[in-house]
Design an enzyme around this catalytic site. Structure first.
Site, PDB file in Angstrom:
ATOM      1  N   ASP A   8      41.930   0.806 -33.279  1.00 49.00           N
ATOM      2  CA  ASP A   8      41.250   1.871 -32.535  1.00 49.00           C
ATOM      3  C   ASP A   8      39.759   1.717 -32.750  1.00 49.00           C
ATOM      4  O   ASP A   8      39.287   1.656 -33.899  1.00 49.00           O
ATOM      5  CB  ASP A   8      41.710   3.250 -33.028  1.00 49.00           C
ATOM      6  CG  ASP A   8      43.131   3.580 -32.596  1.00 49.00           C
ATOM      7  OD1 ASP A   8      43.728   2.760 -31.879  1.00 49.00           O
ATOM      8  OD2 ASP A   8      43.630   4.650 -32.976  1.00 49.00           O
ATOM      9  N   ASP A 129      50.492  10.490 -23.558  1.00 51.63           N
ATOM     10  CA  ASP A 129      50.165  11.134 -24.823  1.00 51.63           C
ATOM     11  C   ASP A 129      50.566  12.594 -24.737  1.00 51.63           C
ATOM     12  O   ASP A 129      50.132  13.305 -23.820  1.00 51.63           O
ATOM     13  CB  ASP A 129      48.667  11.017 -25.101  1.00 51.63           C
ATOM     14  CG  ASP A 129      48.187   9.566 -25.068  1.00 51.63           C
ATOM     15  OD1 ASP A 129      48.988   8.685 -25.394  1.00 51.63           O
ATOM     16  OD2 ASP A 129      47.015   9.337 -24.711  1.00 51.63           O
TER      17      ASP A 129
END
Length: 250
Positions: A8, A129
């Site tokens: 990330d 998500d």
């Protein structure tokens, strides 16, 4: 079953967030290319990369870091975060990304996703998500009224390569994958599903190699790898043993 180590990216560094909060970021490596090389050397065969700044900005913000990753690994890379149009998709595929992950735009403009799947067969994934069972967008800053399964079913016949399902309520806090919700999704659609959010230890990997999880394409892990809770060699050996039918002996 594929284990996807996660990189990330925030401000050019490899970080992990807690519950998707950009203010709760821990830097684990300031050199993304080095991290990509390390994961490959450990035996992983795929890489999951997210441009966190891009997810909030709506456009790629960590391009230099992504290009460094591509230069330092021969593994296929899937990339998400801030990719919102066909030009952005084409740009990254031409750069060497194996498949792009479309999240917010998949909620806002499903037709664009379907068009992308036609233009780039097998190279477009959808990121779903979820927060409290509802789909979150804009870098997890907003929650829609769309349920996970309803969203996934919009793309049933579109040619989506995979759905990456992240349980935001578990992401980065090492409480274990939400296997129940992930399997519910995987059984509701024909698109391959990748689990994400909360993979904490070898126990999660042991759960993933059980027969009911064979429907899943794989799972993403981040913080557990970075802080040493998950040993790469042990995890990959367990996966390899499961493929050869020896999981019970590991």
């Amino acid at each position: 079953m594929i284990i996807f180590p996660a990189i990330d990216l925030k401000d050019g560094h490899c970080v992990r967030l807690k519950l998707g909060d950009m203010d709760q970021a821990t830097v684990f490596n300031t050199d993304p290319g080095d991290q990509a090389r390390r994961f490959q050397d450990q035996g992983f065969e795929w890489l999951h990369v997210v441009d966190l700044n891009g997810a909030f900005a709506g456009k790629s913000e960590n391009s230099t870091a992504v290009e460094s990753i591509l230069k330092n690994t021969t593994n296929p890379v899937q990339l998400g975060g801030g990719i919102r149009d066909l030009a952005g998709i084409e740009h990254w595929l031409e750069k060497g990304i194996s498949r792009v992950i479309l999240g917010t735009v998949a909620v806002r403009d499903p037709a664009l996703v379907k068009e992308a799947c036609k233009r780039f067969p097998g190279r477009v994934a959808v990121g779903i998500d979820a927060k409290g069972g509802k789909v979150a967008v804009e870098g997890w800053a907003e929650t829609s009224e769309l349920t996970v399964i309803d969203m996934a079913r919009q793309f049933e016949d579109a040619g989506v390569a995979a759905i990456i399902y992240t349980d935001i309520d578990r992401d980065g806090i090492l409480t274990g994958l939400n296997i129940t919700a992930t399997l519910e999704l995987a059984n509701a659609v024909s698109i391959p599903v990748i689990a994400s959010g909360g993979l904490a230890s070898i126990d999660d990997v042991k759960r993933l190699v059980e027969p009911d999880c064979s429907i899943l394409e794989g799972a993403i892990t981040g913080r557990a790898l970075y802080d040493g809770r998950l040993d790469p060699a042990e995890a990959l050996a367990l996966i390899a043993a499961s493929k050869s039918g020896k999981a019970g002996n590991v």
